[in-house]
Design a protein around this motif. Structure first.
Motif, short mmCIF file in Angstrom:
data_model
loop_
_atom_site.label_atom_id
_atom_site.label_comp_id
_atom_site.label_asym_id
_atom_site.label_seq_id
_atom_site.Cartn_x
_atom_site.Cartn_y
_atom_site.Cartn_z
N ALA A 65 0.81 -1.05 -0.02
CA ALA A 65 -0.15 -0.13 -0.05
C ALA A 65 0.89 1.15 -0.17
O ALA A 65 0.54 2.21 -0.63
CB ALA A 65 -0.91 -0.03 1.14
N LYS A 69 -1.32 2.13 -3.19
CA LYS A 69 -2.50 2.66 -2.90
C LYS A 69 -3.02 3.72 -3.93
O LYS A 69 -2.36 4.65 -4.26
CB LYS A 69 -2.70 3.11 -1.50
N ILE A 215 -6.13 -3.09 -1.08
CA ILE A 215 -5.18 -1.81 -0.69
C ILE A 215 -6.10 -0.64 -0.71
O ILE A 215 -6.01 0.31 0.23
CB ILE A 215 -4.14 -1.87 -1.56
#
Length: 216
Positions: A65, A69, A215
């Protein structure tokens, strides 16, 4: 977080990959990152050979992430660096390869060994220890044959070592067949499935889709 958001398994042909497993050699329960079929062309026809499930440790989510992300599945599935972060990430991983048609262990190890050789030689890192590791890997598989529904279980430690196990019925068992300590062998196993020239584009797409959902 991953346990909450990846609570569903994936069906590949007649194979069900469960949402979570505790594979041989792992210290944690891992979640299903994605799964798909592997096909090969035989006499101009695509033949489904096996189903491949890719599992990751929960801390993979935080690790991925940080960089990925906000990216959608369509973008992630085409980003080589995203899959490199999975392949080389500092977390445990597990691959379950379940036969759809009879699979010869010697042929499986030959294909995987060739892939590893190609990767390491392209990187300029191939050495004597790698050659010994490949020799041991081939030795483990030379007398093995996998009937439909049986599985090859490959657990990759955080350090990159590889635990090899087999299952006759597709279940996850605690019996270890062999452990290869070479830190390069584990990442190479993941790369054979979802790397740049991985054998299962379907599994790769599934991993991108499921991880994108988690995520984001």
């Amino acid at each position: 977080m991953a346990n909450l958001l990846s609570s569903t398994g994936v069906q590949v042909e007649t194979i069900t990959f469960p949402p979570h497993v505790k594979p041989p050699g792992a210290t944690n329960t891992l979640f299903l990152g994605g799964a798909g079929v592997r096909c090969v062309e035989i006499e101009s026809k695509l033949v489904k050979i096996s189903g491949i499930g890719v599992y990751l440790e929960d801390k993979a989510i935080q690790s991925l992430a940080a960089t990925w992300k906000g990216k959608g599945v369509e973008e992630l599935q085409d980003l080589e660096d995203f899959f490199k972060d999975i392949i080389n990430g500092p977390f445990e991983k597990f691959i379950q390869v379940t036969a759809i048609i009879p699979l010869a262990g010697k042929q499986f190890s030959k294909n995987v060994s060739a892939y590893c050789d190609r990767i390491w030689k392209a990187q300029g890192t191939y050495n004597h220890e790698d050659a010994k590791t490949i020799e041991k890997f081939n030795e483990v598989f030379k007398d093995q044959n996998f009937s439909p529904g049986s599985s090859i279980l490959l657990t990759i430690s955080t350090a990159g070592s590889l635990t090899i196990s087999f299952s006759k019925d597709g279940s996850i068992q605690d019996t270890m067949v062999s452990v290869l300590e070479n830190e390069k062998i584990g990442p190479a196993m993941i790369a054979t499935a979802i790397g740049k020239h991985g054998v299962s584009p379907e599994a790769k797409k599934s991993v991108a889709s499921r991880l994108s959902s988690i995520i984001n």
